[in-house]
Design a protein around this motif. Structure first.
Motif, PDB file in Angstrom:
ATOM      1  N   HIS A 192       0.815  -1.212   0.000  1.00 54.35           N
ATOM      2  CA  HIS A 192       0.000   0.000   0.000  1.00 54.35           C
ATOM      3  C   HIS A 192       0.848   1.261   0.000  1.00 54.35           C
ATOM      4  O   HIS A 192       1.951   1.298   0.558  1.00 54.35           O
ATOM      5  CB  HIS A 192      -0.931   0.001   1.212  1.00 54.35           C
ATOM      6  N   PHE A 193       0.296   2.315  -0.570  1.00 48.01           N
ATOM      7  CA  PHE A 193       0.987   3.591  -0.737  1.00 48.01           C
ATOM      8  C   PHE A 193       1.496   4.154   0.585  1.00 48.01           C
ATOM      9  O   PHE A 193       2.619   4.656   0.662  1.00 48.01           O
ATOM     10  CB  PHE A 193       0.028   4.593  -1.403  1.00 48.01           C
TER      11      PHE A 193
ATOM     12  N   CYS B 228      -2.818   5.420  11.082  1.00 49.27           N
ATOM     13  CA  CYS B 228      -4.114   5.637  10.428  1.00 49.27           C
ATOM     14  C   CYS B 228      -4.710   4.336   9.923  1.00 49.27           C
ATOM     15  O   CYS B 228      -5.862   4.293   9.503  1.00 49.27           O
ATOM     16  CB  CYS B 228      -3.967   6.625   9.274  1.00 49.27           C
ATOM     17  N   SER B 229      -3.915   3.273   9.949  1.00 46.74           N
ATOM     18  CA  SER B 229      -4.380   2.003   9.396  1.00 46.74           C
ATOM     19  C   SER B 229      -3.577   0.849   9.967  1.00 46.74           C
ATOM     20  O   SER B 229      -2.414   1.020  10.363  1.00 46.74           O
ATOM     21  CB  SER B 229      -4.249   2.009   7.870  1.00 46.74           C
ATOM     22  N   LYS B 230      -4.192  -0.305  10.000  1.00 40.46           N
ATOM     23  CA  LYS B 230      -3.503  -1.515  10.441  1.00 40.46           C
ATOM     24  C   LYS B 230      -2.704  -2.144   9.308  1.00 40.46           C
ATOM     25  O   LYS B 230      -1.625  -2.710   9.522  1.00 40.46           O
ATOM     26  CB  LYS B 230      -4.530  -2.511  10.978  1.00 40.46           C
TER      27      LYS B 230
ATOM     28  N   ALA C 118      -3.956   5.996  -0.015  1.00 43.36           N
ATOM     29  CA  ALA C 118      -3.684   7.428   0.035  1.00 43.36           C
ATOM     30  C   ALA C 118      -3.739   7.884   1.482  1.00 43.36           C
ATOM     31  O   ALA C 118      -4.384   7.252   2.324  1.00 43.36           O
ATOM     32  CB  ALA C 118      -4.698   8.205  -0.802  1.00 43.36           C
ATOM     33  N   CYS C 119      -3.055   8.987   1.789  1.00 41.62           N
ATOM     34  CA  CYS C 119      -3.124   9.563   3.133  1.00 41.62           C
ATOM     35  C   CYS C 119      -4.532  10.095   3.368  1.00 41.62           C
ATOM     36  O   CYS C 119      -5.021  10.910   2.573  1.00 41.62           O
ATOM     37  CB  CYS C 119      -2.104  10.688   3.256  1.00 41.62           C
ATOM     38  N   PRO C 120      -5.217   9.681   4.431  1.00 44.09           N
ATOM     39  CA  PRO C 120      -6.593  10.127   4.676  1.00 44.09           C
ATOM     40  C   PRO C 120      -6.720  11.647   4.842  1.00 44.09           C
ATOM     41  O   PRO C 120      -7.767  12.218   4.540  1.00 44.09           O
ATOM     42  CB  PRO C 120      -6.971   9.418   5.985  1.00 44.09           C
TER      43      PRO C 120
ATOM     44  N   CYS D 273       3.578  11.474   7.805  1.00 44.97           N
ATOM     45  CA  CYS D 273       4.209  10.325   8.469  1.00 44.97           C
ATOM     46  C   CYS D 273       5.405   9.817   7.697  1.00 44.97           C
ATOM     47  O   CYS D 273       6.359   9.290   8.282  1.00 44.97           O
ATOM     48  CB  CYS D 273       3.192   9.207   8.697  1.00 44.97           C
ATOM     49  N   MET D 274       5.407   9.991   6.380  1.00 43.96           N
ATOM     50  CA  MET D 274       6.563   9.615   5.568  1.00 43.96           C
ATOM     51  C   MET D 274       7.386  10.839   5.164  1.00 43.96           C
ATOM     52  O   MET D 274       8.612  10.819   5.228  1.00 43.96           O
ATOM     53  CB  MET D 274       6.114   8.861   4.311  1.00 43.96           C
ATOM     54  N   LYS D 275       6.719  11.918   4.788  1.00 41.10           N
ATOM     55  CA  LYS D 275       7.438  13.095   4.299  1.00 41.10           C
ATOM     56  C   LYS D 275       8.295  13.752   5.376  1.00 41.10           C
ATOM     57  O   LYS D 275       9.279  14.419   5.070  1.00 41.10           O
ATOM     58  CB  LYS D 275       6.451  14.103   3.715  1.00 41.10           C
TER      59      LYS D 275
END
Length: 327
Positions: free
Chosen positions: A178-179, A296-298, A303-305, A311-313
């Motif tokens: 996932h992205f 934000c996800s398990k 895409a970022c919600p 969180c990555m940038k």
């Protein structure tokens, strides 16, 4: 309970979750050498166990659950170790009426962590240790060794890499399902520019275009294998690397079987939520930033919600570069 002579361990998916079951199978076989240890999983994950010397027999989930249940009944197992704990495994246990021990998923606390960011209720135990709790009643003890992965074939580096990359190189696993688990290309490029060693890019066909962009930006220091070799060959290249960089994805977790220094990069998912921080390796870096929206996800999202992808940038390239360039 007396020592069972024939044990079935079940975990259907995914790659990362299944690789962390290997200490359970190893400890069962080593501590009960006279027992048969079987494993049931999906066909697409058979490679994780098909060369495992601690396994007596590998079973694959059939399209019809009733056929799978019938095959299990024919084997006449003494015990089921359910490391998946879903509807299918519940039906298998109910239909076979075999004694069983089941992994506790801690669903409520994980939901609270995702919904309200209440991480204080999440277990600090690694997934391996939580899996091993299912066999604790048998007296099985953790042997303290890493996870297992057995490469299917014998390879040579010259089959896959040019002479410039056949010495000491860094394996950079740029793929993830996932992205929100992947660093943007520009940050990967920034990291690669700071690394002094040759770099081998690893990943599937889904990141082939990303890899081409990175390779074009960096030049000959980077060698791109994404979408060109199979998983077993990718694992071989990881096993021969000096150090490894990767995201929350199966190949990164598999790299832990070879005790390679690992820079583990986390975005929308967190190791605390999943309980899968680097296991039993001598040197690791967990890179991630604290944000009120994280995790934000398990499993990761497309895409970022919130649209900012901080969180990555916001992950510093310097800490990863410094970890890789040290020694």
């Amino acid at each position: 309970m007396k020592t069972p002579s024939k044990i079935l361990v079940i975990r259907f998916s995914s790659m990362g979750d299944i690789i962390y079951t290997t200490p359970v199978v190893r400890c069962l076989k080593q501590q009960f050498p006279g027992s048969e240890i079987h494993f049931l999983t999906k066909k697409e994950f058979k490679y994780i166990y098909q060369n495992n010397p601690y396994l007596t027999k590998l079973h694959l989930l059939q399209p019809s659950l009733s056929d799978t249940i019938r095959a299990i009944k024919e084997e006449q197992f003494d015990l089921i170790i359910d490391l998946h704990n879903n509807l299918r495994t519940m039906l298998i246990k109910a239909a076979t009426r075999l004694p069983s021990s089941t992994y506790k998923k801690d669903r409520i606390n994980k939901w609270l962590a995702l919904k309200f960011k209440w991480n204080r209720f999440i277990s600090s135990k690694h997934l391996v240790d939580r899996y091993l709790e299912t066999v604790k009643f048998l007296g099985v003890k953790n042997d303290g060794k890493p996870i297992d992965y057995y490469i299917a074939n014998e390879y040579q580096l010259e089959e896959f890499l040019p002479p410039s990359h056949q010495g000491s190189y860094v394996a950079f696993i740029i793929g993830a399902t996932h992205f929100t688990k992947r660093l943007p290309n520009e940050q990967i490029i920034e990291i690669c520019r700071g690394i002094t060693a040759p770099i081998v890019l690893l990943g599937g066909a889904d990141v082939k275009e990303n890899a081409a962009i990175i390779e074009a930006a960096i030049g000959k220091q980077v060698y791109n294998t994404c979408g060109q070799i199979n998983l077993d060959q990718s694992v071989y290249l990881v096993s021969k690397a000096h150090k490894v960089i990767g995201f929350d994805t199966g190949l990164t977790h598999i790299s832990e079987a070879f005790n390679k220094p690992l820079a583990s990069i986390w975005g929308g998912t967190t190791p605390e939520l999943l309980g899968v921080h680097p296991y039993q390796i001598s040197e690791s870096l967990i890179a991630g930033v604290e944000l009120p929206c994280r995790p934000c996800s398990k499993f990761g999202l497309e895409a970022c919600p919130l649209g900012h992808f901080k969180c990555m940038k916001n992950i510093s390239a310097d800490q990863i570069v410094n970890f890789i360039n040290l020694n």
